[in-house]
Design a protein around this motif. Structure first.
Motif, short mmCIF file in Angstrom:
data_model
loop_
_atom_site.label_atom_id
_atom_site.label_comp_id
_atom_site.label_asym_id
_atom_site.label_seq_id
_atom_site.Cartn_x
_atom_site.Cartn_y
_atom_site.Cartn_z
N LEU A 174 0.71 -1.06 0.06
CA LEU A 174 -0.03 -0.03 -0.14
C LEU A 174 0.71 1.25 -0.04
CD1 LEU A 174 -2.84 1.15 0.07
CD2 LEU A 174 -2.66 1.10 2.72
N PHE A 175 1.75 1.31 0.85
CA PHE A 175 2.76 2.47 1.04
C PHE A 175 3.57 2.70 -0.12
CE2 PHE A 175 2.96 1.77 5.67
CZ PHE A 175 2.24 2.79 6.00
N THR A 176 3.83 1.52 -1.04
CA THR A 176 4.75 1.54 -2.20
C THR A 176 3.88 2.20 -3.50
OG1 THR A 176 5.97 -0.31 -1.73
CG2 THR A 176 6.01 0.21 -4.05
N VAL A 177 2.58 1.85 -3.26
CA VAL A 177 1.68 2.36 -4.48
C VAL A 177 1.25 3.74 -4.23
CG1 VAL A 177 -0.64 2.02 -5.42
CG2 VAL A 177 0.67 0.07 -4.97
N LEU A 178 0.78 4.09 -3.07
CA LEU A 178 0.73 5.53 -2.74
C LEU A 178 1.78 6.36 -2.87
CD1 LEU A 178 -1.52 4.94 0.35
CD2 LEU A 178 -2.24 5.46 -1.95
N MET A 179 3.22 5.95 -2.44
CA MET A 179 4.41 7.02 -2.86
C MET A 179 4.78 6.91 -4.28
SD MET A 179 7.95 6.12 -0.56
CE MET A 179 6.79 5.72 1.02
N ALA A 180 4.53 5.87 -4.95
CA ALA A 180 4.96 5.90 -6.43
C ALA A 180 3.78 6.67 -6.94
CB ALA A 180 4.62 4.54 -6.98
N ALA A 181 2.62 6.91 -6.63
CA ALA A 181 1.45 7.92 -7.17
C ALA A 181 1.83 9.37 -7.05
CB ALA A 181 0.18 7.21 -6.89
N PRO A 202 -0.20 -2.64 20.61
CA PRO A 202 0.00 -1.61 19.46
C PRO A 202 1.45 -1.34 19.26
CG PRO A 202 -0.76 -0.76 21.72
CD PRO A 202 -0.82 -2.19 21.84
N TRP A 203 2.37 -1.52 20.23
CA TRP A 203 3.79 -0.99 19.77
C TRP A 203 4.23 -2.14 18.91
CZ3 TRP A 203 5.30 3.53 20.58
CH2 TRP A 203 4.58 4.08 21.54
N GLY A 204 4.15 -3.33 18.79
CA GLY A 204 4.64 -4.52 17.89
C GLY A 204 4.09 -4.33 16.74
N ASN A 205 2.86 -3.98 16.67
CA ASN A 205 2.02 -3.76 15.50
C ASN A 205 2.52 -2.44 14.63
OD1 ASN A 205 0.47 -5.96 15.72
ND2 ASN A 205 -1.14 -4.58 16.85
N LEU A 206 2.80 -1.55 15.49
CA LEU A 206 3.63 -0.23 14.86
C LEU A 206 4.84 -0.55 14.36
CD1 LEU A 206 3.25 3.02 14.33
CD2 LEU A 206 4.03 3.04 16.56
N LEU A 207 5.47 -1.17 14.94
CA LEU A 207 6.84 -1.59 14.56
C LEU A 207 6.99 -2.24 13.10
CD1 LEU A 207 8.75 -2.60 17.48
CD2 LEU A 207 9.15 -0.54 16.41
N VAL A 208 5.94 -3.21 12.92
CA VAL A 208 5.75 -3.84 11.61
C VAL A 208 5.27 -3.04 10.60
CG1 VAL A 208 4.37 -5.72 10.46
CG2 VAL A 208 5.10 -6.09 12.92
N VAL A 209 4.40 -1.97 10.96
CA VAL A 209 3.93 -1.07 9.87
C VAL A 209 5.08 -0.16 9.57
CG1 VAL A 209 2.35 0.99 9.72
CG2 VAL A 209 1.59 -0.76 10.75
N LEU A 210 5.85 0.46 10.62
CA LEU A 210 7.28 1.09 10.22
C LEU A 210 8.02 0.22 9.48
CD1 LEU A 210 7.79 2.86 13.69
CD2 LEU A 210 6.78 3.97 11.49
N ALA A 211 8.06 -0.93 9.43
CA ALA A 211 8.91 -1.83 8.43
C ALA A 211 8.46 -1.62 7.26
CB ALA A 211 9.13 -3.19 9.02
N GLY A 212 6.98 -1.96 7.11
CA GLY A 212 6.52 -1.81 5.77
C GLY A 212 6.74 -0.54 4.96
N LEU A 213 6.65 0.80 5.72
CA LEU A 213 7.00 1.97 5.37
C LEU A 213 8.45 2.02 4.79
CD1 LEU A 213 6.17 4.93 4.76
CD2 LEU A 213 6.82 5.37 7.09
N CYS A 214 9.39 1.53 5.50
CA CYS A 214 10.83 1.50 4.96
C CYS A 214 11.00 0.75 3.87
CB CYS A 214 11.55 0.87 6.38
SG CYS A 214 11.91 2.15 7.93
N TRP A 215 10.33 -0.43 3.75
CA TRP A 215 10.30 -1.17 2.76
C TRP A 215 9.93 -0.51 1.29
CZ3 TRP A 215 10.01 -5.87 6.12
CH2 TRP A 215 11.21 -6.52 6.16
N ALA A 216 8.81 0.09 1.69
CA ALA A 216 8.21 0.95 0.57
C ALA A 216 9.22 2.19 0.06
CB ALA A 216 6.99 1.51 0.82
#
Length: 309
Positions: free
Chosen positions: A118-125, A164-178
């Protein structure tokens, strides 16, 4: 040569990466998660760097040249970009994901890691002004929806507010990969994709293993775990990264990132075959929808797919 080579590259990259979830799961029985991450990245870098000094180098690089004009050598901007790509994609992302996985359930982590697409697509657009037709957007929606279901073993056990902290770290990882995915599009124009990916693996893997040593994590890897780490490093990370960069060059970050999500389907099916994990009719149905989404994206006119930097 047709524009479809980029889509084939993205699918092959997804297939190779999809194998990693099962093989990593076996290796993690005896090895610390950060050591696994560092070892597979370092293996990828070493294997690809060694390949550059064989007669196969020119044959492979020539095979990966299709529609988009490439360039030779590294500019100052390329060096800076490589540093950012290693920081976000080969160091911060796996580190955040491993610590997030430690603090949340595997189901939550699998579901939330789809934010990378999702982050990759939004960032690319939004940032890089990539455009895609309505049909292509429907295809991306089908792939993301399929990935959400296929990557989740039991939707009833999803508890996003439990930790929420564990979930937030996973989301931040997704953002970094995006961020990594979108920045890598520029380095994908370099002809020597073996050099780009080998440096990414060596620098990222060395950084992760150095951090592990500083944290006092044992760096020993039992002999029974080595085949899994070497296979993941050389194929699921190494050659998958080369194919991913090739796809970025040919079809852009938006399409490549979306198609790469089919790795969740491959991972679920391989886990079913090797580990005996569940592969329900619902997952099969959404897997078919993901493939339908890939078809919708790849059916666009070639003129819409080019990216020149």
């Amino acid at each position: 040569m047709t524009h479809h080579h980029g889509y084939v590259g993205a699918l092959l990259a997804a297939f190779l990466f999809g194998l990693s979830s099962t093989l990593n799961k076996i290796a993690l029985r005896d090895v610390h998660p950060v050591v696994v991450a560092g070892s597979v990245y370092l293996t990828a870098g070493v294997v690809l760097m060694a390949l550059r000094f064989t007669p196969l180098k020119e044959r492979l690089l020539s095979t990966l040249e299709f529609r988009v004009k490439t360039r030779e050598g590294f500019s100052r901007r390329d060096v800076g970009l490589l540093g950012l790509i290693v920081l976000f994609g080969s160091f911060m992302a796996p580190l955040l994901f491993m610590f997030g996985l430690e603090r949340t359930s595997a189901v939550n982590a699998s579901l939330l890691l789809n934010t990378e697409t999702l982050f990759t697509v939004l960032m690319a657009a939004a940032v890089f002004r990539e455009r895609i037709s309505r049909r292509g957007m429907v295809g991306i929606a089908l792939i993301i929806a399929g990935a959400l279901v296929v990557s989740t073993e039991n939707m009833g056990s999803v508890a996003l507010m439990g930790n929420p902290w564990g979930n937030l770290l996973v989301v931040l990882a997704g953002l970094c990969w995006a961020i990594d995915n979108n920045l890598s599009r520029f380095l994908s124009l370099n002809r020597d994709l073996l050099l780009v990916t080998s440096l990414k693996g060596i620098l990222g893997g060395t950084s992760l293993l150095s951090l592990s040593a500083l944290l006092g994590v044992p760096l020993t890897i039992p002999a029974q775990s080595m085949p899994y780490i070497l296979t993941v490093g050389s194929l699921s990370i190494g050659f998958s990264l080369v194919l991913y960069l090739f796809a970025l060059r040919e079809i852009g970050a938006m399409r490549t990132g979306a198609i790469f999500s089919t790795s969740t389907l491959v991972g679920a099916f391989v886990a079913f075959l090797v580990l005996g994990e569940g592969f329900t009719p619902l997952k099969a149905l959404f897997g078919v929808l993901m493939l339908a989404g890939v078809y919708l994206i790849s059916a666009e006119r070639p003129a819409e797919d080019s990216y020149t930097g």
